[in-house]
Scaffold this active site. Sequence first.
Site, PDB file in Angstrom:
ATOM      1  N   HIS A  40      -1.009   0.005  -9.614  1.00 49.87           N
ATOM      2  CA  HIS A  40      -1.633  -0.952  -8.694  1.00 49.87           C
ATOM      3  C   HIS A  40      -2.159  -2.187  -9.447  1.00 49.87           C
ATOM      4  CE1 HIS A  40      -3.597  -1.168  -4.456  1.00 49.87           C
ATOM      5  NE2 HIS A  40      -3.339  -2.382  -4.921  1.00 49.87           N
ATOM      6  N   GLU A  61      -3.596   7.433  -4.864  1.00 49.27           N
ATOM      7  CA  GLU A  61      -3.856   6.691  -6.094  1.00 49.27           C
ATOM      8  C   GLU A  61      -5.146   7.235  -6.664  1.00 49.27           C
ATOM      9  OE1 GLU A  61      -3.802   2.444  -5.626  1.00 49.27           O
ATOM     10  OE2 GLU A  61      -1.816   2.502  -4.719  1.00 49.27           O
ATOM     11  N   ARG A  97       0.851  -1.184   0.000  1.00 52.92           N
ATOM     12  CA  ARG A  97       0.000   0.000   0.000  1.00 52.92           C
ATOM     13  C   ARG A  97       0.891   1.239   0.000  1.00 52.92           C
ATOM     14  NH1 ARG A  97      -3.458  -2.835  -1.420  1.00 52.92           N
ATOM     15  NH2 ARG A  97      -5.548  -3.164  -0.581  1.00 52.92           N
TER      16      ARG A  97
HETATM   17  C1  DGY Z   1      -5.421  -6.190  -2.712  1.00 53.57           C
HETATM   18  O1  DGY Z   1      -6.138  -7.160  -2.981  1.00 53.57           O
HETATM   19  O2  DGY Z   1      -5.417  -5.678  -1.597  1.00 53.57           O
HETATM   20  C2  DGY Z   1      -4.532  -5.675  -3.793  1.00 53.57           C
HETATM   21  O3  DGY Z   1      -3.873  -4.527  -3.439  1.00 53.57           O
HETATM   22  C3  DGY Z   1      -5.299  -5.471  -5.067  1.00 53.57           C
HETATM   23  O4  DGY Z   1      -5.595  -6.681  -5.580  1.00 53.57           O
END
Ligand code: DGY
Length: 328
Positions: A287, A268, A239
Amino acid sequence: MSKPKVFITRQIPQAGLDLLQDQVELEIWMQNEPPPYTILLEKVQNIDGLLCLLTDKIDQQLITNAPHLKVISQMAVGYDNIDLNFATNKGIPVGNTPGVLTEATADLTWALLMAITRRITEGQEYIKQGKWTTWQPMGLLGADFVGATLGIIGMGRIGQAVARRAKGFNLNILYTNRRRLTLNLEQELGVNYVTLEQLLKEADFISLHTPLTEETYHLISTKELKQMKKTAFLINTARGGIIDQNALLSALKEGEIAGAGLDVTEPEPLPKDHELLTLNNVIITPHIGSASYKTRSQMAIIAAQNLLVGLQGLPLPYCVNSAVYNNH
Ligand code: DGY
């Protein structure tokens, strides 16, 4: 009997929709962009189930606005966009989709690591700009892998999958985690448990695999970046908020570290004129860690299953607030 009402905040892979189609009264937000918050507030007023994505802010106000809501099913493993405590207090189970995206995310971690250390995108730019006039004995040199040290911060499923891939590269692997792995697992993975400080000092490549929580917010900031080697690379497929991005920008500009590969940013989407995008020693992807055909279909299936089970008032197969079943 009328079917439960469900809102899905974006089009998801058909495999998930197939499971829902006959079971629920479905409304899907068909646009490319997420529903604006004010629209989401309206949409949830009469629904029994919500299938959402990491781009949707599911906060107190939204949950309060959904008096019939029986389940929140997020099509992602991370759920930092959801006010989990509030959902739990309201007795609403929250589901996620762990496991199925582990390998795809570990693959992308390696793709970023290889690409930034071996200057893949820089090389492509070089050609596009007509600079490739001859083979250069000293041009576009990058890092070596054999014998280097990989540091993994957060040794859950994805961290472990990254470590498994590292074996083929003959890397030394250090890791840090809230809880130490069993000795057997450490041995199987060929990893050594160290403090964060030691990892930062010794690793040539550092990869982040923790969830975003209050404890991990800006875990990597000025102090930590200064502890890293000047030749080290930082990879983030977890993240954006785990890295203090302003501190990273300075570190990259001032040569405090060698480079970064980021699949996640804060915010984002990252604005296209963001200064990070002007640097040669950064690769940024939008992402896409879990963005493979099979993975996204599996995520949609699990999200649909969580939703259907939650609508029946039964325990979700993948629930991130199982305390909800103790309270009610
Ligand atoms: C998640 O699943 O948390 C990823 O960041 C996106 O697939």
